[in-house]
Write a protein that holds these residues in place. Sequence first.
Motif, PDB file in Angstrom:
ATOM      1  N   ARG A  13      -5.567   6.853   5.363  1.00 35.35           N
ATOM      2  CA  ARG A  13      -6.303   5.911   6.088  1.00 35.35           C
ATOM      3  C   ARG A  13      -7.525   4.597   5.398  1.00 35.35           C
ATOM      4  N   ARG A  14      -8.454   5.322   4.432  1.00 36.52           N
ATOM      5  CA  ARG A  14      -9.355   5.475   4.509  1.00 36.52           C
ATOM      6  C   ARG A  14      -9.184   4.348   2.765  1.00 36.52           C
ATOM      7  N   ARG A  15      -8.141   5.454   1.633  1.00 35.69           N
ATOM      8  CA  ARG A  15      -7.645   4.419   0.515  1.00 35.69           C
ATOM      9  C   ARG A  15      -6.610   2.806   0.945  1.00 35.69           C
ATOM     10  N   LYS A  16      -6.519   2.862   2.187  1.00 42.71           N
ATOM     11  CA  LYS A  16      -5.658   1.507   2.962  1.00 42.71           C
ATOM     12  C   LYS A  16      -6.957   0.528   3.257  1.00 42.71           C
ATOM     13  N   ASP A  17      -8.232   0.955   4.003  1.00 42.14           N
ATOM     14  CA  ASP A  17      -8.967   0.688   4.279  1.00 42.14           C
ATOM     15  C   ASP A  17      -9.639   0.032   2.529  1.00 42.14           C
ATOM     16  N   ALA A  18      -9.442   0.428   2.067  1.00 44.54           N
ATOM     17  CA  ALA A  18     -10.632  -0.098   0.379  1.00 44.54           C
ATOM     18  C   ALA A  18      -9.026  -0.429  -0.260  1.00 44.54           C
ATOM     19  N   PHE A  19      -7.824  -0.869   0.203  1.00 40.22           N
ATOM     20  CA  PHE A  19      -6.845  -1.338  -0.752  1.00 40.22           C
ATOM     21  C   PHE A  19      -7.312  -2.564  -1.064  1.00 40.22           C
ATOM     22  N   PHE A  71       0.793  -1.196  -0.021  1.00 42.17           N
ATOM     23  CA  PHE A  71       0.533  -0.253   0.317  1.00 42.17           C
ATOM     24  C   PHE A  71       0.917   1.648   0.286  1.00 42.17           C
ATOM     25  N   ALA A  72       1.941   1.168   1.221  1.00 41.81           N
ATOM     26  CA  ALA A  72       2.722   2.558   0.511  1.00 41.81           C
ATOM     27  C   ALA A  72       3.028   2.563  -0.554  1.00 41.81           C
ATOM     28  N   LEU A  73       3.827   1.524  -1.191  1.00 39.53           N
ATOM     29  CA  LEU A  73       4.352   2.587  -2.634  1.00 39.53           C
ATOM     30  C   LEU A  73       3.496   2.273  -3.480  1.00 39.53           C
ATOM     31  N   THR A  74       2.465   2.394  -3.107  1.00 40.91           N
ATOM     32  CA  THR A  74       1.027   3.588  -4.073  1.00 40.91           C
ATOM     33  C   THR A  74       0.830   4.625  -3.744  1.00 40.91           C
ATOM     34  N   VAL A  75       1.222   4.914  -2.922  1.00 42.23           N
ATOM     35  CA  VAL A  75       1.042   6.566  -2.252  1.00 42.23           C
ATOM     36  C   VAL A  75       2.220   7.303  -2.231  1.00 42.23           C
ATOM     37  N   ASP A  76       3.765   6.904  -2.504  1.00 34.12           N
ATOM     38  CA  ASP A  76       5.017   7.174  -2.322  1.00 34.12           C
ATOM     39  C   ASP A  76       6.004   6.497  -2.903  1.00 34.12           C
ATOM     40  N   PRO A  77       5.429   6.447  -3.934  1.00 32.08           N
ATOM     41  CA  PRO A  77       6.066   5.487  -4.581  1.00 32.08           C
ATOM     42  C   PRO A  77       7.724   5.571  -5.054  1.00 32.08           C
ATOM     43  N   ASP A  78       7.818   6.735  -5.239  1.00 30.99           N
ATOM     44  CA  ASP A  78       8.996   7.396  -5.438  1.00 30.99           C
ATOM     45  C   ASP A  78      10.301   7.530  -3.472  1.00 30.99           C
ATOM     46  N   ASN A  79       9.715   6.946  -2.992  1.00 33.87           N
ATOM     47  CA  ASN A  79      10.576   6.984  -2.050  1.00 33.87           C
ATOM     48  C   ASN A  79      10.988   6.032  -2.052  1.00 33.87           C
TER      49      ASN A  79
END
Length: 253
Positions: free
Chosen positions: A247-253, A178-186
């Motif tokens: 948090r909403r996106r993660k709940d639906a991930f 999930f983290a990579l979907t919102v912070d892919p360049d990190n």
Amino acid sequence: MPLDILTVPCLSDNYAYVVKGPDGVCLIDAPEAGPIIDALEEKGWNPGVLMLTHHHHDHVGGVAELREKYGLKVMGPKAEEAKLPPLDLALEEGTNGGEGEGYTVPLSVPGHTLGHMAFHFPNGGAVFTADSLMALGCGRVFEGTMEMMHNSLQKLAALPPETVVYSGHEYTSANARFALTVDPDNEALQARAKEVAEARAANQPTAQVKLSVELATNPFLRCADPSIRAHLGMEGAKDAEIFAELRRRKDAF
Ligand code: ZN
Ligand code: FE
């Protein structure tokens, strides 16, 4: 003498912890008794205290059996006393105890549940966060508000960065995806996701990590990060709004 900490896998993906300090042995959470008893017997340790983070069944299922076997003192959040097994000591912020590296500071970190506590060992460099801050993620917001959970995570984020965070579930692989979907360049996150995949392939636990690593890689602690904000299309939002959207996106991930 540094703390001697055992990570004890329980149930399908929970962790209990055994903490040996200069003042004795304490347990953090009791998903089930069997694996905790095995870990204690292997070391020949006798626990005196069991501290509970919150009332969910997967954190308290082993309490009665452990109390019966060891006669230990059970402690947990006063705010959840009615929902917890009987407590010998109800904890609030300020109910600090223990000595030396075993000195323990209960912190209120509501959101997942309203009374959730984390246990900070400032002299031992450890914090036990259960379902509040989790490796590369955080617990679902069941009882509190998004803003409450955001504030709780900010409180934990302000602990010394060398503190080791011990969380309550082995969810790190899914959290990394999930983290990579919102912070892919990190790049720190990319590297950590690889390490986590390797560790899990070798069946090693990954839910125990330095806070400094979390601060660099956990999106729920990085609500101010411009790149995450840009990915969400929410450059002008408040940090708590970013948290809620994550948090909403993660709940639906
Ligand atoms: Zn829980
Ligand atoms: Fe849990």
